[in-house]
Design a protein around this motif. Structure first.
Motif, PDB file in Angstrom:
ATOM      1  N   MET A   1      -7.753  -8.730  -4.939  1.00  0.00           N
ATOM      2  CA  MET A   1      -7.947  -7.928  -3.745  1.00  0.00           C
ATOM      3  C   MET A   1      -8.597  -6.596  -4.128  1.00  0.00           C
ATOM      4  N   LYS A   2      -9.616  -6.217  -3.379  1.00  0.00           N
ATOM      5  CA  LYS A   2     -10.316  -4.973  -3.669  1.00  0.00           C
ATOM      6  C   LYS A   2      -9.495  -3.771  -3.229  1.00  0.00           C
ATOM      7  N   GLU A   3      -9.516  -2.743  -4.067  1.00  0.00           N
ATOM      8  CA  GLU A   3      -8.892  -1.484  -3.695  1.00  0.00           C
ATOM      9  C   GLU A   3      -9.901  -0.692  -2.876  1.00  0.00           C
ATOM     10  N   VAL A   4      -9.517  -0.289  -1.680  1.00  0.00           N
ATOM     11  CA  VAL A   4     -10.405   0.465  -0.809  1.00  0.00           C
ATOM     12  C   VAL A   4     -10.158   1.956  -1.033  1.00  0.00           C
ATOM     13  N   ILE A   5     -11.241   2.654  -1.341  1.00  0.00           N
ATOM     14  CA  ILE A   5     -11.189   4.096  -1.578  1.00  0.00           C
ATOM     15  C   ILE A   5     -12.066   4.755  -0.529  1.00  0.00           C
ATOM     16  N   THR A   6     -11.535   5.778   0.109  1.00  0.00           N
ATOM     17  CA  THR A   6     -12.268   6.488   1.149  1.00  0.00           C
ATOM     18  C   THR A   6     -12.795   7.806   0.599  1.00  0.00           C
ATOM     19  N   LYS A   7     -14.081   8.066   0.853  1.00  0.00           N
ATOM     20  CA  LYS A   7     -14.685   9.344   0.465  1.00  0.00           C
ATOM     21  C   LYS A   7     -14.777  10.210   1.710  1.00  0.00           C
ATOM     22  N   SER A   9     -15.602  13.992   3.742  1.00  0.00           N
ATOM     23  CA  SER A   9     -16.743  14.907   3.780  1.00  0.00           C
ATOM     24  C   SER A   9     -16.584  16.070   2.795  1.00  0.00           C
ATOM     25  N   ASN A  10     -15.356  16.358   2.365  1.00  0.00           N
ATOM     26  CA  ASN A  10     -15.149  17.424   1.375  1.00  0.00           C
ATOM     27  C   ASN A  10     -15.321  16.909  -0.056  1.00  0.00           C
ATOM     28  N   ARG A  11     -15.879  15.709  -0.186  1.00  0.00           N
ATOM     29  CA  ARG A  11     -16.205  15.057  -1.459  1.00  0.00           C
ATOM     30  C   ARG A  11     -14.992  14.545  -2.217  1.00  0.00           C
ATOM     31  N   LYS A  12     -13.843  14.462  -1.567  1.00  0.00           N
ATOM     32  CA  LYS A  12     -12.655  13.920  -2.212  1.00  0.00           C
ATOM     33  C   LYS A  12     -12.548  12.423  -1.938  1.00  0.00           C
ATOM     34  N   PHE A  13     -12.033  11.710  -2.925  1.00  0.00           N
ATOM     35  CA  PHE A  13     -11.816  10.273  -2.805  1.00  0.00           C
ATOM     36  C   PHE A  13     -10.321  10.027  -2.670  1.00  0.00           C
ATOM     37  N   THR A  17      -4.009   2.614  -1.454  1.00  0.00           N
ATOM     38  CA  THR A  17      -3.160   1.761  -2.287  1.00  0.00           C
ATOM     39  C   THR A  17      -2.273   2.616  -3.192  1.00  0.00           C
ATOM     40  N   GLN A  18      -2.894   3.583  -3.857  1.00  0.00           N
ATOM     41  CA  GLN A  18      -2.156   4.445  -4.786  1.00  0.00           C
ATOM     42  C   GLN A  18      -1.549   5.664  -4.087  1.00  0.00           C
ATOM     43  N   LYS A  19      -1.980   5.905  -2.843  1.00  0.00           N
ATOM     44  CA  LYS A  19      -1.508   7.048  -2.051  1.00  0.00           C
ATOM     45  C   LYS A  19      -1.729   8.377  -2.773  1.00  0.00           C
ATOM     46  N   LYS A  20      -2.969   8.543  -3.267  1.00  0.00           N
ATOM     47  CA  LYS A  20      -3.303   9.803  -3.936  1.00  0.00           C
ATOM     48  C   LYS A  20      -4.818   9.978  -3.963  1.00  0.00           C
ATOM     49  N   TYR A  21      -5.233  11.219  -4.222  1.00  0.00           N
ATOM     50  CA  TYR A  21      -6.645  11.511  -4.391  1.00  0.00           C
ATOM     51  C   TYR A  21      -7.070  11.090  -5.789  1.00  0.00           C
ATOM     52  N   LEU A  22      -8.309  10.621  -5.890  1.00  0.00           N
ATOM     53  CA  LEU A  22      -8.861  10.174  -7.158  1.00  0.00           C
ATOM     54  C   LEU A  22     -10.054  11.032  -7.537  1.00  0.00           C
ATOM     55  N   THR A  23     -10.297  11.126  -8.824  1.00  0.00           N
ATOM     56  CA  THR A  23     -11.496  11.804  -9.316  1.00  0.00           C
ATOM     57  C   THR A  23     -12.542  10.743  -9.652  1.00  0.00           C
ATOM     58  N   LEU A  24     -13.749  11.192  -9.921  1.00  0.00           N
ATOM     59  CA  LEU A  24     -14.780  10.254 -10.375  1.00  0.00           C
ATOM     60  C   LEU A  24     -14.368   9.590 -11.685  1.00  0.00           C
TER      61      LEU A  24
END
Length: 72
Positions: A1-7, A9-13, A17-24
């Motif tokens: 199953m693919k993990e969906v990450i939302t970007k 407008s403030n450039r944060k991902f 699934t993980q319930k947290k912000y991710l970096t590049l």
């Protein structure tokens, strides 16, 4: 199953699934581990997976990563 990450407008991902912000770097390492990712913009729901992963490799890849297979 693919993990969906939302970007946003403030450039944060954000990963629901993980319930947290991710970096590049987080996205780069997840892709290198073989995790299936789908990255979408918040407002338009435009799929930007390929563009984002290419950006990650541009920032973090070394010469050994030059030959890789990109699967989205």
């Amino acid at each position: 199953m693919k993990e969906v990450i939302t970007k946003y407008s403030n450039r944060k991902f954000y990963s629901k699934t993980q319930k947290k912000y991710l970096t590049l770097l987080d996205i780069y390492l997840a892709h290198k581990e073989g995790k299936e990712l789908k990255i979408v913009t918040h407002v338009r729901k435009e799929v930007i997976t390929y563009r984002t992963i290419m950006q990650c490799y541009a920032f973090f890849a070394d010469e050994q990563d030059c030959m890789f297979e990109l699967t989205c």
